[in-house]
Design a protein around this motif. Structure first.
Motif, PDB file in Angstrom:
ATOM      1  N   GLY A  20      -5.391   2.952  22.869  1.00 31.14           N
ATOM      2  CA  GLY A  20      -5.522   1.688  22.338  1.00 31.14           C
ATOM      3  C   GLY A  20      -4.664   1.586  21.295  1.00 31.14           C
ATOM      4  N   ILE A  21      -4.031   0.095  21.647  1.00 32.00           N
ATOM      5  CA  ILE A  21      -2.856  -0.217  20.719  1.00 32.00           C
ATOM      6  C   ILE A  21      -3.487  -1.332  19.651  1.00 32.00           C
ATOM      7  CG2 ILE A  21      -0.762  -1.297  20.686  1.00 32.00           C
ATOM      8  CD1 ILE A  21      -0.778   1.243  22.056  1.00 32.00           C
ATOM      9  N   LEU A  22      -3.296  -1.087  18.407  1.00 34.96           N
ATOM     10  CA  LEU A  22      -3.702  -2.090  17.449  1.00 34.96           C
ATOM     11  C   LEU A  22      -2.462  -2.404  16.814  1.00 34.96           C
ATOM     12  CD1 LEU A  22      -6.057  -3.131  15.777  1.00 34.96           C
ATOM     13  CD2 LEU A  22      -6.210  -0.881  14.598  1.00 34.96           C
ATOM     14  N   ASN A  23      -1.985  -3.761  16.929  1.00 34.08           N
ATOM     15  CA  ASN A  23      -0.803  -4.231  16.105  1.00 34.08           C
ATOM     16  C   ASN A  23      -1.348  -5.088  15.148  1.00 34.08           C
ATOM     17  OD1 ASN A  23       1.223  -3.335  18.021  1.00 34.08           O
ATOM     18  ND2 ASN A  23       0.620  -4.913  19.427  1.00 34.08           N
ATOM     19  N   LEU A  24      -0.943  -4.810  13.961  1.00 28.83           N
ATOM     20  CA  LEU A  24      -1.371  -5.596  12.672  1.00 28.83           C
ATOM     21  C   LEU A  24      -0.097  -6.331  12.283  1.00 28.83           C
ATOM     22  CD1 LEU A  24      -2.760  -2.593  11.010  1.00 28.83           C
ATOM     23  CD2 LEU A  24      -4.059  -4.064  12.222  1.00 28.83           C
ATOM     24  N   THR A  25       0.466  -7.093  13.361  1.00 31.99           N
ATOM     25  CA  THR A  25       1.790  -8.029  12.984  1.00 31.99           C
ATOM     26  C   THR A  25       1.516  -9.301  13.540  1.00 31.99           C
ATOM     27  OG1 THR A  25       2.774  -7.431  15.248  1.00 31.99           O
ATOM     28  CG2 THR A  25       3.320  -6.080  13.454  1.00 31.99           C
ATOM     29  N   PRO A  26       1.969 -10.375  12.907  1.00 34.23           N
ATOM     30  CA  PRO A  26       1.967 -11.604  13.391  1.00 34.23           C
ATOM     31  C   PRO A  26       2.715 -12.096  14.823  1.00 34.23           C
ATOM     32  CG  PRO A  26       3.203 -11.721  11.538  1.00 34.23           C
ATOM     33  CD  PRO A  26       2.623 -10.334  11.702  1.00 34.23           C
ATOM     34  N   ASP A  57      -3.409   3.663  18.153  1.00 37.46           N
ATOM     35  CA  ASP A  57      -1.843   3.697  17.849  1.00 37.46           C
ATOM     36  C   ASP A  57      -1.756   2.303  17.211  1.00 37.46           C
ATOM     37  OD1 ASP A  57       0.867   4.915  17.742  1.00 37.46           O
ATOM     38  OD2 ASP A  57       1.106   2.755  18.940  1.00 37.46           O
ATOM     39  N   ILE A  58      -1.589   2.506  15.944  1.00 39.58           N
ATOM     40  CA  ILE A  58      -1.581   1.470  14.541  1.00 39.58           C
ATOM     41  C   ILE A  58      -0.076   1.061  14.341  1.00 39.58           C
ATOM     42  CG2 ILE A  58      -2.366   0.860  12.669  1.00 39.58           C
ATOM     43  CD1 ILE A  58      -4.674   3.140  12.996  1.00 39.58           C
ATOM     44  N   GLY A  59       0.018  -0.031  14.575  1.00 39.33           N
ATOM     45  CA  GLY A  59       1.695  -0.584  14.085  1.00 39.33           C
ATOM     46  C   GLY A  59       1.497  -1.569  13.130  1.00 39.33           C
ATOM     47  N   GLY A  60       2.290  -1.573  12.268  1.00 42.42           N
ATOM     48  CA  GLY A  60       2.461  -2.679  11.250  1.00 42.42           C
ATOM     49  C   GLY A  60       3.825  -3.223  11.251  1.00 42.42           C
ATOM     50  N   GLU A  61       4.733  -3.087  12.180  1.00 42.03           N
ATOM     51  CA  GLU A  61       5.965  -3.719  12.423  1.00 42.03           C
ATOM     52  C   GLU A  61       6.377  -3.776  13.820  1.00 42.03           C
ATOM     53  OE1 GLU A  61      10.255  -3.268  10.374  1.00 42.03           O
ATOM     54  OE2 GLU A  61       9.684  -1.707  11.285  1.00 42.03           O
ATOM     55  N   SER A  62       6.699  -4.887  14.175  1.00 41.51           N
ATOM     56  CA  SER A  62       6.759  -5.158  15.535  1.00 41.51           C
ATOM     57  C   SER A  62       8.121  -4.704  15.987  1.00 41.51           C
ATOM     58  CB  SER A  62       6.845  -6.835  15.746  1.00 41.51           C
ATOM     59  OG  SER A  62       7.263  -7.199  17.236  1.00 41.51           O
ATOM     60  N   GLN A  74       5.211  -4.194   2.893  1.00 44.06           N
ATOM     61  CA  GLN A  74       4.291  -5.094   3.665  1.00 44.06           C
ATOM     62  C   GLN A  74       4.121  -4.027   4.803  1.00 44.06           C
ATOM     63  OE1 GLN A  74       6.397  -8.405   5.756  1.00 44.06           O
ATOM     64  NE2 GLN A  74       4.614  -9.579   5.957  1.00 44.06           N
ATOM     65  N   GLU A  75       4.728  -3.278   5.435  1.00 39.18           N
ATOM     66  CA  GLU A  75       4.112  -2.424   6.285  1.00 39.18           C
ATOM     67  C   GLU A  75       2.971  -1.454   5.895  1.00 39.18           C
ATOM     68  OE1 GLU A  75       5.556   0.611   9.689  1.00 39.18           O
ATOM     69  OE2 GLU A  75       7.112  -0.315   8.573  1.00 39.18           O
ATOM     70  N   LEU A  76       3.417  -0.710   4.759  1.00 39.68           N
ATOM     71  CA  LEU A  76       2.313  -0.252   3.890  1.00 39.68           C
ATOM     72  C   LEU A  76       0.844  -0.920   3.752  1.00 39.68           C
ATOM     73  CD1 LEU A  76       4.508   1.492   1.352  1.00 39.68           C
ATOM     74  CD2 LEU A  76       3.193   2.901   3.362  1.00 39.68           C
ATOM     75  N   ASP A  77       1.202  -1.949   3.545  1.00 35.74           N
ATOM     76  CA  ASP A  77      -0.339  -2.844   3.122  1.00 35.74           C
ATOM     77  C   ASP A  77      -0.905  -3.286   4.437  1.00 35.74           C
ATOM     78  OD1 ASP A  77       0.443  -3.016   0.518  1.00 35.74           O
ATOM     79  OD2 ASP A  77       1.398  -4.974   0.256  1.00 35.74           O
ATOM     80  N   ARG A  78      -0.003  -3.306   5.532  1.00 33.42           N
ATOM     81  CA  ARG A  78      -0.974  -3.711   6.624  1.00 33.42           C
ATOM     82  C   ARG A  78      -1.484  -2.505   7.426  1.00 33.42           C
ATOM     83  NH1 ARG A  78       4.041  -6.946  10.038  1.00 33.42           N
ATOM     84  NH2 ARG A  78       3.736  -8.948   8.842  1.00 33.42           N
ATOM     85  N   VAL A  83      -5.648   2.772   8.494  1.00 35.59           N
ATOM     86  CA  VAL A  83      -5.701   4.222   8.736  1.00 35.59           C
ATOM     87  C   VAL A  83      -6.746   4.932   7.901  1.00 35.59           C
ATOM     88  CG1 VAL A  83      -4.324   6.421   8.797  1.00 35.59           C
ATOM     89  CG2 VAL A  83      -3.332   4.033   9.397  1.00 35.59           C
ATOM     90  N   GLU A  84      -6.741   4.541   6.628  1.00 38.25           N
ATOM     91  CA  GLU A  84      -7.827   5.204   5.732  1.00 38.25           C
ATOM     92  C   GLU A  84      -9.081   5.012   6.252  1.00 38.25           C
ATOM     93  OE1 GLU A  84      -5.333   5.083   1.488  1.00 38.25           O
ATOM     94  OE2 GLU A  84      -6.731   3.383   1.985  1.00 38.25           O
ATOM     95  N   THR A  85      -9.440   3.628   6.530  1.00 34.66           N
ATOM     96  CA  THR A  85     -11.058   3.427   7.127  1.00 34.66           C
ATOM     97  C   THR A  85     -11.259   3.976   8.331  1.00 34.66           C
ATOM     98  OG1 THR A  85     -10.747   1.213   5.881  1.00 34.66           O
ATOM     99  CG2 THR A  85     -12.423   1.577   7.510  1.00 34.66           C
ATOM    100  N   LEU A  86     -10.250   3.779   9.395  1.00 36.91           N
ATOM    101  CA  LEU A  86     -10.592   4.502  10.715  1.00 36.91           C
ATOM    102  C   LEU A  86     -10.664   6.055  10.597  1.00 36.91           C
ATOM    103  CD1 LEU A  86      -8.340   2.139  13.090  1.00 36.91           C
ATOM    104  CD2 LEU A  86     -10.991   2.084  12.594  1.00 36.91           C
ATOM    105  N   ALA A  87      -9.697   6.641   9.915  1.00 34.09           N
ATOM    106  CA  ALA A  87      -9.907   8.190   9.887  1.00 34.09           C
ATOM    107  C   ALA A  87     -11.382   8.665   9.426  1.00 34.09           C
ATOM    108  CB  ALA A  87      -8.766   8.534   8.869  1.00 34.09           C
ATOM    109  N   ALA A  88     -11.942   7.787   8.696  1.00 30.15           N
ATOM    110  CA  ALA A  88     -13.279   8.156   8.141  1.00 30.15           C
ATOM    111  C   ALA A  88     -14.347   7.936   9.106  1.00 30.15           C
ATOM    112  CB  ALA A  88     -13.613   7.810   6.692  1.00 30.15           C
TER     113      ALA A  88
END
Length: 187
Positions: A20-26, A57-62, A74-78, A83-88
């Motif tokens: 599953g691809i989770l893009n956290l980018t605009p 798979d989580i990405g914060g930069e296109s 910005q990438e860290l904030d995204r 990751v912290e929430t999903l890992a738990a």
């Protein structure tokens, strides 16, 4: 059964697995802007897992062609809060798509079990982060140039041979840096 196992990361590869691809980018080429905040991203990841995703798979930069780099913070904030929430919360391994060593380190600390790097650990300090993280898998990818320039006159005399040579060379560099071959995936 063929299994990729590194620390808390375990993925059955004896049959096809859905990532599953989770893009956290605009500006992602596939779903940019659909998950603008942590809550919507987490909801989407949970839905993908319920629909059968074996890894997220989580990405914060296109990394789409023409994409501009994203500032580190910005990438860290995204990425990191997700990751912290999903890992738990989810029973499947997490991969983080990044080329920045600082994001790699923070993602590993937050619970990511694999780093998925389009630069194949060529950024300064990246290979050292993965070598020090003895129980994290790494997916090495091939790309000519960088996202913003990769489609500007790419050239191959023999694309299959050249990509193969590149990926095997990067795998050799990883092993030389202390990353066990069992932790390396080539894409």
């Amino acid at each position: 059964m063929m299994q990729l196992t590194c620390g808390n990361f375990s993925l059955d590869l004896s049959s096809p697995a859905v990532m599953g691809i989770l893009n956290l980018t605009p500006d992602s080429f596939s779903d940019g802007g659909r998950f603008p905040d942590c809550d919507s991203a987490i909801s989407h990841a949970l839905a993908m897992v319920s629909e059968g995703a074996a890894i997220i798979d989580i990405g914060g930069e296109s990394t789409r062609p023409g994409a501009e780099p994203v500032p580190l913070q910005q990438e860290l904030d995204r990425v990191i809060p997700v990751v912290e929430t999903l890992a738990a919360e989810i029973p499947v391994p997490l991969s983080v798509d990044t080329s920045k060593p600082q994001v790699m380190q923070a993602a590993i600390s937050a619970g990511a079990g694999m780093i998925n790097d389009v630069m194949a650990l060529r950024e300064e300090g990246a290979i050292e982060v993965l070598a020090a993280a003895g129980d994290v898998a790494v997916c090495l990818m091939h790309m000519q140039g960088r996202p913003r320039s990769m489609q500007q006159n790419p050239h191959y005399a023999d694309v299959v041979a050249e990509v193969r040579e590149f990926l095997l060379g990067r795998a050799d560099a990883c092993r030389a840096a202390g990353i066990d071959a069992s932790r390396i995936v080539l894409d």
